[in-house]
Scaffold this motif. Structure first.
Motif, PDB file in Angstrom:
ATOM      1  N   ILE A  18     -43.738  27.806 -11.762  1.00  0.00           N
ATOM      2  CA  ILE A  18     -45.048  27.772 -12.404  1.00  0.00           C
ATOM      3  C   ILE A  18     -46.093  28.107 -11.344  1.00  0.00           C
ATOM      4  O   ILE A  18     -46.214  27.410 -10.340  1.00  0.00           O
ATOM      5  CB  ILE A  18     -45.347  26.389 -13.009  1.00  0.00           C
ATOM      6  N   GLU A  19     -46.804  29.193 -11.593  1.00  0.00           N
ATOM      7  CA  GLU A  19     -47.811  29.671 -10.641  1.00  0.00           C
ATOM      8  C   GLU A  19     -49.204  29.430 -11.207  1.00  0.00           C
ATOM      9  O   GLU A  19     -49.518  29.834 -12.327  1.00  0.00           O
ATOM     10  CB  GLU A  19     -47.598  31.163 -10.388  1.00  0.00           C
ATOM     11  N   ARG A  20     -50.054  28.761 -10.454  1.00  0.00           N
ATOM     12  CA  ARG A  20     -51.432  28.487 -10.840  1.00  0.00           C
ATOM     13  C   ARG A  20     -52.371  28.961  -9.748  1.00  0.00           C
ATOM     14  O   ARG A  20     -52.268  28.529  -8.596  1.00  0.00           O
ATOM     15  CB  ARG A  20     -51.639  26.990 -11.080  1.00  0.00           C
ATOM     16  N   SER A  21     -53.231  29.902 -10.106  1.00  0.00           N
ATOM     17  CA  SER A  21     -54.230  30.431  -9.169  1.00  0.00           C
ATOM     18  C   SER A  21     -53.578  30.941  -7.886  1.00  0.00           C
ATOM     19  O   SER A  21     -54.083  30.722  -6.782  1.00  0.00           O
ATOM     20  CB  SER A  21     -55.273  29.356  -8.839  1.00  0.00           C
ATOM     21  N   LEU A 319     -53.093  27.612 -18.151  1.00  0.00           N
ATOM     22  CA  LEU A 319     -54.531  27.609 -18.408  1.00  0.00           C
ATOM     23  C   LEU A 319     -55.293  26.741 -17.421  1.00  0.00           C
ATOM     24  O   LEU A 319     -54.786  25.746 -16.903  1.00  0.00           O
ATOM     25  CB  LEU A 319     -54.808  27.120 -19.831  1.00  0.00           C
ATOM     26  N   GLY A 320     -56.522  27.138 -17.196  1.00  0.00           N
ATOM     27  CA  GLY A 320     -57.469  26.352 -16.433  1.00  0.00           C
ATOM     28  C   GLY A 320     -58.835  26.526 -17.076  1.00  0.00           C
ATOM     29  O   GLY A 320     -59.323  27.648 -17.200  1.00  0.00           O
ATOM     30  N   GLY A 321     -59.416  25.450 -17.551  1.00  0.00           N
ATOM     31  CA  GLY A 321     -60.701  25.567 -18.237  1.00  0.00           C
ATOM     32  C   GLY A 321     -60.618  26.378 -19.517  1.00  0.00           C
ATOM     33  O   GLY A 321     -61.597  26.992 -19.942  1.00  0.00           O
ATOM     34  N   GLY A 322     -59.425  26.407 -20.125  1.00  0.00           N
ATOM     35  CA  GLY A 322     -59.244  27.127 -21.376  1.00  0.00           C
ATOM     36  C   GLY A 322     -58.944  28.598 -21.221  1.00  0.00           C
ATOM     37  O   GLY A 322     -58.787  29.302 -22.226  1.00  0.00           O
ATOM     38  N   ARG A 323     -58.836  29.086 -20.004  1.00  0.00           N
ATOM     39  CA  ARG A 323     -58.511  30.503 -19.798  1.00  0.00           C
ATOM     40  C   ARG A 323     -57.292  30.627 -18.892  1.00  0.00           C
ATOM     41  O   ARG A 323     -57.001  29.734 -18.092  1.00  0.00           O
ATOM     42  CB  ARG A 323     -59.703  31.247 -19.184  1.00  0.00           C
ATOM     43  N   ILE A 328     -45.897  31.501 -16.015  1.00  0.00           N
ATOM     44  CA  ILE A 328     -44.523  31.083 -15.771  1.00  0.00           C
ATOM     45  C   ILE A 328     -43.775  32.340 -15.355  1.00  0.00           C
ATOM     46  O   ILE A 328     -43.784  33.338 -16.076  1.00  0.00           O
ATOM     47  CB  ILE A 328     -43.881  30.503 -17.041  1.00  0.00           C
ATOM     48  N   ARG A 329     -43.166  32.321 -14.196  1.00  0.00           N
ATOM     49  CA  ARG A 329     -42.438  33.513 -13.779  1.00  0.00           C
ATOM     50  C   ARG A 329     -41.024  33.153 -13.348  1.00  0.00           C
ATOM     51  O   ARG A 329     -40.699  31.991 -13.117  1.00  0.00           O
ATOM     52  CB  ARG A 329     -43.177  34.266 -12.676  1.00  0.00           C
ATOM     53  N   LEU A 330     -40.206  34.167 -13.295  1.00  0.00           N
ATOM     54  CA  LEU A 330     -38.796  33.966 -12.974  1.00  0.00           C
ATOM     55  C   LEU A 330     -38.608  33.417 -11.565  1.00  0.00           C
ATOM     56  O   LEU A 330     -39.311  33.814 -10.631  1.00  0.00           O
ATOM     57  CB  LEU A 330     -38.036  35.282 -13.097  1.00  0.00           C
ATOM     58  N   GLY A 331     -37.629  32.532 -11.428  1.00  0.00           N
ATOM     59  CA  GLY A 331     -37.225  32.074 -10.107  1.00  0.00           C
ATOM     60  C   GLY A 331     -36.391  33.131  -9.417  1.00  0.00           C
ATOM     61  O   GLY A 331     -35.957  34.117 -10.025  1.00  0.00           O
ATOM     62  N   ARG A 332     -36.116  32.907  -8.173  1.00  0.00           N
ATOM     63  CA  ARG A 332     -35.419  33.918  -7.375  1.00  0.00           C
ATOM     64  C   ARG A 332     -34.037  34.241  -7.911  1.00  0.00           C
ATOM     65  O   ARG A 332     -33.605  35.402  -7.914  1.00  0.00           O
ATOM     66  CB  ARG A 332     -35.320  33.451  -5.918  1.00  0.00           C
ATOM     67  N   ALA A 333     -33.337  33.208  -8.386  1.00  0.00           N
ATOM     68  CA  ALA A 333     -31.962  33.437  -8.852  1.00  0.00           C
ATOM     69  C   ALA A 333     -31.919  34.364 -10.065  1.00  0.00           C
ATOM     70  O   ALA A 333     -30.982  35.144 -10.222  1.00  0.00           O
ATOM     71  CB  ALA A 333     -31.311  32.101  -9.204  1.00  0.00           C
ATOM     72  N   VAL A 334     -32.940  34.283 -10.921  1.00  0.00           N
ATOM     73  CA  VAL A 334     -32.965  35.125 -12.126  1.00  0.00           C
ATOM     74  C   VAL A 334     -33.571  36.485 -11.840  1.00  0.00           C
ATOM     75  O   VAL A 334     -33.048  37.517 -12.276  1.00  0.00           O
ATOM     76  CB  VAL A 334     -33.735  34.422 -13.261  1.00  0.00           C
TER      77      VAL A 334
END
Length: 339
Positions: A18-21, A319-323, A328-334
């Motif tokens: 899970i990547e955020r900012s 989302l952050g502040g509704g935007r 969600i991105r693939l992990g290294r194994a996938v």
């Protein structure tokens, strides 16, 4: 590994992050397997032989057991018996019709009374001051099929969830027949029904058999009832989950059998029998569709552009502040499977 435990983090791989900012704040580890149509292992990530509680991914086989008992399920009723539905008004109407056909009432259901996940249905129950309903439980279709089987066979209706009940013995036999594996453990699912622990490989194998059934399958595993289960799920995908929900969208848009279960379990299969089974170890299901479809695409079992289009619809942004501020991105194994 003891049969009363699933695999550990040491035996798992990174399936998604899970990547955020621009910052990776969470990692989902787990195991997953892809089988070819002939049952051979194409891709194995993590421990694919340890048992997992299969949860609601077993519902098509529970429905099949009810049909083998003589329950005359048809069309959307079959799909509802396989469903983890959102409790829409349409869902509840079909289940109520199943009970009526069996001469039963909502009070005969032993699944919990719940608020529906569907907002329209929930608002109606609030306005009508009806409150929570057993019909709104996401497993109500399965329970209605169970009860109907008891009526048809003359079995006791009050103990239909007991593991030693004739119906549950038939369910276990059906699950073991399709998984080609003896259940490692028997637990109690969230709705109160028995649930088996099987390996991811066995779970993928079961769906491979089921998906091939409309084309004739192989022997008894390709019988008419199994074919009806598979075709009904694809013909009435809205009934299996909900019109905008991920399993429904995958079935409607890609023609794959798709069935998720609690605690991060998901299985998919193509009509040719290629299948994938995923278990996210922390129980979170938000990355399961992304991982499963990517693995099928990497194995050339589904079309990559079509998969990309569907993933745009079903993978929720971070989302952050509704935007949107992440993804969600693939992990290294996938992701390495796509190289």
């Amino acid at each position: 590994m003891a049969n009363h435990s699933t695999f550990t983090a040491d035996d798992a791989v990174e399936l998604a992050v899970i990547e955020r900012s621009g910052f990776v704040e969470s990692r989902h580890v787990g195991s997953a397997v892809v089988l070819a149509g002939d049952g051979t292992v194409v891709t194995a990530l993590g421990d694919i032989h340890a048992p997992v509680l299969a949860r609601s991914t077993l519902k098509p086989f529970q429905a099949l057991a009810a049909m083998r008992s003589g329950v005359p399920l048809r069309g959307a009723q079959v799909a509802l018996a396989c469903a983890s539905h959102v409790g829409s008004l349409d869902h509840m109407d079909v289940v109520e019709g199943m009970l009526k056909a069996a001469g039963l009432r909502e009070s005969d259901l032993q699944c919990p009374a719940e608020w529906p996940q569907d907002e329209e249905a929930r608002a109606w129950l609030v306005r009508s001051e009806i409150g929570k309903r057993r019909l709104a439980c996401n497993c109500s279709g399965k329970h209605a099929a169970f009860l109907w089987a008891c009526v048809v066979k003359g079995w006791d209706k009050h103990s239909y969830l007991e593991p030693n009940h004739p119906l549950q013995q038939l369910v276990r036999q059906t699950v073991e027949e399709y998984t080609e594996e003896r259940s490692a453990h028997l637990g109690i699912d969230g709705c109160g029904a028995p649930v088996a622990a099987v390996s991811l490989t066995a779970l993928a194998r079961a769906y491979s058999h089921l998906a091939k059934a409309p084309g004739g399958g192989s022997g008894q595993l390709g019988d008419a009832r199994a074919a009806t289960v598979a075709t009904s799920m694809l013909d009435y995908p809205w009934a299996v989950q909900g019109r905008s929900r991920d399993n429904t969208v995958v079935m409607r848009e890609l023609g794959l059998l798709a069935k998720g279960g609690a605690e991060g379990v998901l299985v998919m299969a193509t009509p040719q029998g290629a299948s994938v089974a995923v278990k996210v170890l922390d129980g979170n299901r938000r990355a399961t569709t992304l991982v499963a479809l990517t693995m099928l695409a990497a194995a050339d079992a589904v079309d990559i552009p079509e998969v990309a289009r569907v993933l745009d619809d079903v993978v929720q942004p971070i989302l952050g502040g509704g935007r949107p501020v992440g993804r969600i991105r693939l992990g290294r194994a996938v992701s390495a499977l796509l190289d």
